[in-house]
Design an enzyme around this catalytic site. Structure first.
Site, PDB file in Angstrom:
ATOM      1  N   HIS A 235       0.838  -1.568   0.202  1.00 36.92           N
ATOM      2  CA  HIS A 235       0.044  -0.410   0.593  1.00 36.92           C
ATOM      3  C   HIS A 235       0.625   1.335   0.635  1.00 36.92           C
ATOM      4  O   HIS A 235       1.142   2.491  -0.252  1.00 36.92           O
ATOM      5  CB  HIS A 235      -1.040   0.062   1.016  1.00 36.92           C
ATOM      6  CG  HIS A 235      -1.674  -1.130   1.841  1.00 36.92           C
ATOM      7  ND1 HIS A 235      -2.773  -1.951   1.402  1.00 36.92           N
ATOM      8  CD2 HIS A 235      -1.660  -1.956   2.685  1.00 36.92           C
ATOM      9  CE1 HIS A 235      -3.624  -2.803   1.232  1.00 36.92           C
ATOM     10  NE2 HIS A 235      -2.736  -3.292   2.313  1.00 36.92           N
TER      11      HIS A 235
HETATM   12  C1  BDR Z   1      -2.758   1.763   5.184  1.00 34.54           C
HETATM   13  O1  BDR Z   1      -3.479   0.473   6.415  1.00 34.54           O
HETATM   14  C2  BDR Z   1      -2.092   0.615   7.336  1.00 34.54           C
HETATM   15  O2  BDR Z   1      -2.391  -0.889   7.897  1.00 34.54           O
HETATM   16  C3  BDR Z   1      -1.179   0.645   6.121  1.00 34.54           C
HETATM   17  O3  BDR Z   1       0.500   0.739   6.519  1.00 34.54           O
HETATM   18  C4  BDR Z   1      -1.714   1.286   5.349  1.00 34.54           C
HETATM   19  O4  BDR Z   1      -1.340   2.774   5.440  1.00 34.54           O
HETATM   20  C5  BDR Z   1      -3.766   0.590   4.525  1.00 34.54           C
HETATM   21  O5  BDR Z   1      -5.338   0.169   4.503  1.00 34.54           O
END
Ligand code: BDR
Ligand code: CA
Length: 303
Positions: A235
């Protein structure tokens, strides 16, 4: 000239923040001015960031603690419990962030360098919102804000949650950021779930051979989702990737409203195309060249 960035992060929970930092440190196009930590135990998050920087010999990059709690909602902090394990030794409790707050560092750096600083937010948006509230001229002095957050659900992606973590943890802050007027690029969950690292990628990082690579590989292996599934989504690294090379994704100008109330939908991001004549300051990624990004990511982190 490299792009001057501040990384605002909830590093330590999902391993992807660590991977986003690794991508930054392997990318000559970016100059990291500082790291600001947000959400939950920000001292521990700052120590994790400081340790990773130290493993690369980067003792000069400042790290700041920021907001521990969301602006108004008190749903409890999501905390997996593995944060810092395998990375921080007990003696490293002497690793300390700067005494200046994350919010003041963001404001000072942006206002002293008008139009030059790109803020990359890869956690809940509390630090950014507090900075916009405290300095009304911040938005017009920021070069750009790129964030990983939000989700656009369609009939083909009913597997996705109604709301994305970084927005749902603090919807009020997300609303403040999206209405700040700053130029914003959004890299949402429906796109970031299309890019992954798997066991082969982990082994390539481990084989790169430096203590930094060993630590990053170990953090990936320990991340509960990776341990269970043998892969995890990139992500936050994709948000960094878009700053380095926007052609990795397709971008579309949009309007975004954040739902700040609602039984099932607090934290939902409502996204629509622009009305005729409506000014656009927000663009969102709508597609990604997954293979190109995954290769780009590993090649950069191996360095
Ligand atoms: C986002 O939420 C966090 O758990 C990850 O690091 C990312 O920034 C994904 O939904
Ligand atoms: Ca994150």
């Amino acid at each position: 000239m490299p792009t001057r960035i501040i990384l605002d992060t909830d590093i330590g929970t999902d391993v992807d923040d660590c991977l986003a930092l690794a991508l930054i440190l392997g990318s000559p196009e970016l100059a990291l001015e500082g790291i600001t930590c947000v959400y939950g135990n920000v001292l521990l998050r700052a120590r994790i960031a400081l340790k990773l920087l130290a493993l690369r010999g980067l003792h000069h990059i400042p790290v700041f603690g920021g907001a521990e709690q969301p602006l108004t909602r008190r749903d409890g902090i999501y905390w997996e419990g593995h944060e810092g394990q395998g990375l921080l030794e007990p003696a490293e409790e002497n690793l300390m962030p700067q005494s200046e707050s994350a919010v003041d560092f963001i404001i000072r750096t942006v206002m002293n360098n008008p139009g030059q600083i790109h803020l990359i937010c890869i956690g809940p948006l509390t630090n950014a919102a507090l900075a916009f509230l405290k300095e009304p001229h911040l938005a017009q002095n920021l070069a750009h804000l790129t964030l990983m957050g939000g989700v656009v659900r369609g009939m083909n992606r009913l597997d996705l949650p109604y709301c994305e973590h970084n927005i749902v943890c603090d919807p009020d802050s997300a609303h403040i950021v999206f209405t700040s007027g700053a130029p914003i690029t959004v890299v949402p969950l429906d796109i970031t779930t299309l890019v992954k690292i798997d066991k082969a990628g982990l082994e390539r990082i481990r084989k790169a051979g430096m203590p930094f690579h060993a630590a990053v590989a170990d953090q990936i292996a320990r991340y509960p989702r990776f341990a269970a599934q043998g892969q995890t989504s990139l992500h936050d690294p994709l948000a960094v990737g878009v700053v380095i090379d926007p052609t990795l994704v397709q971008l579309q100008p949009v309007h975004i409203d954040v739902e700040t109330a609602g039984r099932h939908s607090a934290g939902a991001t409502w996204v629509r195309t622009l009305h005729p004549g409506e000014l656009a300051n927000i663009q969102i990624a709508t597609a990604v060249d997954s293979t190109r990004f995954e290769n780009f990511f590993i090649e950069r982190v191996e360095q």
